[in-house]
Design a protein around this motif. Sequence first.
Motif, mmCIF file in Angstrom:
data_model
loop_
_atom_site.group_PDB
_atom_site.id
_atom_site.type_symbol
_atom_site.label_atom_id
_atom_site.label_comp_id
_atom_site.label_asym_id
_atom_site.label_seq_id
_atom_site.Cartn_x
_atom_site.Cartn_y
_atom_site.Cartn_z
ATOM 1 N N UNK A 120 0.831 -1.211 0.000
ATOM 2 C CA UNK A 120 0.000 0.000 0.000
ATOM 3 C C UNK A 120 0.859 1.252 0.000
ATOM 4 N N UNK A 121 1.955 1.230 0.744
ATOM 5 C CA UNK A 121 2.858 2.385 0.796
ATOM 6 C C UNK A 121 3.484 2.643 -0.575
ATOM 7 N N UNK A 122 3.925 1.573 -1.236
ATOM 8 C CA UNK A 122 4.524 1.718 -2.565
ATOM 9 C C UNK A 122 3.507 2.294 -3.549
ATOM 10 N N UNK A 123 2.281 1.793 -3.519
ATOM 11 C CA UNK A 123 1.247 2.305 -4.420
ATOM 12 C C UNK A 123 0.970 3.779 -4.146
ATOM 13 N N UNK A 124 0.889 4.147 -2.861
ATOM 14 C CA UNK A 124 0.677 5.558 -2.540
ATOM 15 C C UNK A 124 1.824 6.423 -3.012
ATOM 16 N N UNK A 125 3.053 5.875 -2.969
ATOM 17 C CA UNK A 125 4.223 6.632 -3.389
ATOM 18 C C UNK A 125 4.391 6.745 -4.885
ATOM 19 N N UNK A 126 3.647 5.932 -5.664
ATOM 20 C CA UNK A 126 3.743 6.021 -7.127
ATOM 21 C C UNK A 126 3.063 7.272 -7.670
ATOM 22 N N UNK A 127 2.070 7.773 -6.956
ATOM 23 C CA UNK A 127 1.315 8.917 -7.450
ATOM 24 C C UNK A 127 0.089 8.475 -8.221
ATOM 25 N N UNK A 128 -0.990 9.226 -8.088
ATOM 26 C CA UNK A 128 -2.265 8.834 -8.692
ATOM 27 C C UNK A 128 -2.236 8.763 -10.220
ATOM 28 N N UNK A 129 -1.597 9.709 -10.933
ATOM 29 C CA UNK A 129 -1.561 9.577 -12.400
ATOM 30 C C UNK A 129 -0.901 8.286 -12.862
ATOM 31 N N UNK A 130 0.155 7.859 -12.163
ATOM 32 C CA UNK A 130 0.846 6.623 -12.537
ATOM 33 C C UNK A 130 -0.043 5.417 -12.263
ATOM 34 N N UNK A 131 -0.702 5.396 -11.119
ATOM 35 C CA UNK A 131 -1.595 4.276 -10.799
ATOM 36 C C UNK A 131 -2.712 4.160 -11.837
ATOM 37 N N UNK A 132 -3.274 5.293 -12.216
ATOM 38 C CA UNK A 132 -4.365 5.283 -13.199
ATOM 39 C C UNK A 132 -3.862 4.761 -14.543
ATOM 40 N N UNK A 133 -2.685 5.199 -14.959
ATOM 41 C CA UNK A 133 -2.166 4.728 -16.249
ATOM 42 C C UNK A 133 -1.780 3.260 -16.196
ATOM 43 N N UNK A 134 -1.204 2.801 -15.101
ATOM 44 C CA UNK A 134 -0.861 1.388 -14.966
ATOM 45 C C UNK A 134 -2.112 0.522 -14.961
ATOM 46 N N UNK A 135 -3.177 1.024 -14.379
ATOM 47 C CA UNK A 135 -4.432 0.269 -14.365
ATOM 48 C C UNK A 135 -4.976 0.102 -15.778
ATOM 49 N N UNK A 136 -4.763 1.091 -16.616
ATOM 50 C CA UNK A 136 -5.291 1.040 -17.990
ATOM 51 C C UNK A 136 -4.350 0.293 -18.940
ATOM 52 N N UNK A 137 -3.038 0.443 -18.755
ATOM 53 C CA UNK A 137 -2.087 -0.094 -19.739
ATOM 54 C C UNK A 137 -0.980 -0.908 -19.067
ATOM 55 N N UNK A 138 -1.298 -1.664 -18.047
ATOM 56 C CA UNK A 138 -0.268 -2.396 -17.311
ATOM 57 C C UNK A 138 0.482 -3.368 -18.213
ATOM 58 N N UNK A 139 -0.204 -4.009 -19.150
ATOM 59 C CA UNK A 139 0.414 -5.021 -20.011
ATOM 60 C C UNK A 139 1.035 -4.444 -21.281
ATOM 61 N N UNK A 140 0.916 -3.151 -21.461
ATOM 62 C CA UNK A 140 1.476 -2.522 -22.667
ATOM 63 C C UNK A 140 2.371 -1.343 -22.283
ATOM 64 N N UNK A 141 3.582 -1.620 -21.816
ATOM 65 C CA UNK A 141 4.491 -0.547 -21.375
ATOM 66 C C UNK A 141 4.810 0.485 -22.454
ATOM 67 N N UNK A 142 4.673 0.090 -23.739
ATOM 68 C CA UNK A 142 4.975 1.041 -24.811
ATOM 69 C C UNK A 142 4.014 2.227 -24.800
ATOM 70 N N UNK A 143 2.862 2.067 -24.135
ATOM 71 C CA UNK A 143 1.888 3.149 -24.047
ATOM 72 C C UNK A 143 2.086 4.019 -22.814
ATOM 73 N N UNK A 144 3.056 3.660 -21.985
ATOM 74 C CA UNK A 144 3.302 4.465 -20.788
ATOM 75 C C UNK A 144 3.923 5.805 -21.170
ATOM 76 N N UNK A 145 3.582 6.821 -20.419
ATOM 77 C CA UNK A 145 4.200 8.136 -20.620
ATOM 78 C C UNK A 145 5.616 8.143 -20.053
ATOM 79 N N UNK A 146 6.385 9.166 -20.420
ATOM 80 C CA UNK A 146 7.719 9.314 -19.865
ATOM 81 C C UNK A 146 7.661 9.365 -18.345
ATOM 82 N N UNK A 147 6.689 10.092 -17.815
ATOM 83 C CA UNK A 147 6.547 10.221 -16.364
ATOM 84 C C UNK A 147 6.362 8.861 -15.704
ATOM 85 N N UNK A 148 5.465 8.049 -16.242
ATOM 86 C CA UNK A 148 5.200 6.728 -15.660
ATOM 87 C C UNK A 148 6.438 5.849 -15.727
ATOM 88 N N UNK A 149 7.135 5.874 -16.854
ATOM 89 C CA UNK A 149 8.343 5.045 -16.983
ATOM 90 C C UNK A 149 9.409 5.457 -15.977
#
Length: 442
Positions: free
Chosen positions: A196-225
């Motif tokens: 839970x601590x790690x997820x909170x530390x990732x930041x909400x935009x990253x969590x939202x993008x990982x939830x949508x594109x977790x299996x497709x890293x090529x769609x991740x933004x620079x920020x998420x990567x």
Amino acid sequence: MLRRVRPVQLIFLGFLLTAAVGTGLLLLPAATAPGEQTDFIHALFTATSALCVTGLVVVDTATHWSPLGQAVILVLIQLGGFGVMTFATVIGLIVLGRLSLRSKLVAATEAKSLGLADLRSLILGIVKISLSIEGVLAVVLVLRFYLSYQMGFGEALWQGVFHSVSAFNNAGFSLFSDSMMGFVADPVVCLSMAAAIILGGLGFPVIIQLRRHFRTPRLWSMHTRIVVWATTLLLVLGTALITVLEWSNPRTLGPLHWSEKLLAGFFQSVQTRTAGFNSVDISAMEPTTWLGIDVLMLIGGAPAGTAGGIKVTTFAVLLFILITELRGDAAVNIFGKRLSRSVHRQAIAVVLLALALITVVTGVLMHISGLPLDQVLFETVSAFSTVGLSTGITADLPVLGRLLLVMLMFIGRIGPITFASALALRERRTKYELPKERPIIG
């Protein structure tokens, strides 16, 4: 008059007002446990630490505060995790069903959103993510406390809910007097809280993008990567650092089985990301370990989340700037994208402001307290980075020292750039450029 106040100033005032209300509530006699007394400094320090999701304490949360006082602390943690103005935006959505342009600007500034188009879904996503993760962790902890630690269901429920909110929001407040030291060998409690601590530390935009594109890293933004790779690297390095340096320390990891040492090392590495729980005695660690933790705390977690520090993105940007300069490249490129030059200036400004604040406050605290550099620096970095880890000197600091830590926690939570911008009386827009000239560097 209010319409002339800029969004960053509203965020500043919102946190300031909420801290004042929290202080007032903690000063109520009903908020203090029987036989205990709360003065203004204790209430102010605790309210600020909770709202800024830090976790530094000057009194024992488990024994000093009554259930009402603990509930006030819990609400302040949740508000601090959401963001005061973000929470106000949620209330506005519920009551009015829509947002004014000013509300959107304020919420976007606090949530670090790059646009207004998807702000409504972002804000609602923050609420859903927070409550969902906190809910899942609460169920795990309640069942574990109830079934394995002979707690009554009511006590297990309160402990589980409190620690789930404190963990996801990276607050570090605990209702156990020794934090999580009683669970140092419990993988269920330690790993679930760490997740839970790690997820909170990732930041909400990253969590939202990982939830949508977790299996497709090529769609991740620079920020998420940047956030994902930097977080993984720092967790591994932190675990190795703490485990190796403390492996034979008889007052920390020494007495534990090798598997328990690895668990404790990983758990403490997670805490340096600004959570602040401890499963071993921080005050008994080696000074070298303190120094390594100082660096990890200063880096912190990701923006737009519940973590503090200068943020992993700032650290990564400076690292890539250094690599670019050493290689002699013309532009800073990260994961196949060119970095905007304005980001260079922002990263440098954040680091310089952070180091200046930490240096000045550390020097003042050493002068007025007479305590050694390693302990004072640890406390100062922990406060600025809203971590909450301590070598045990917080309660021994003089009143001025505690007020300085209150200031650092406040600045660390809203961000040094936001704080400096909020203090500016007006924005300056230069309508001309001066001739260029280069000084000699290095």
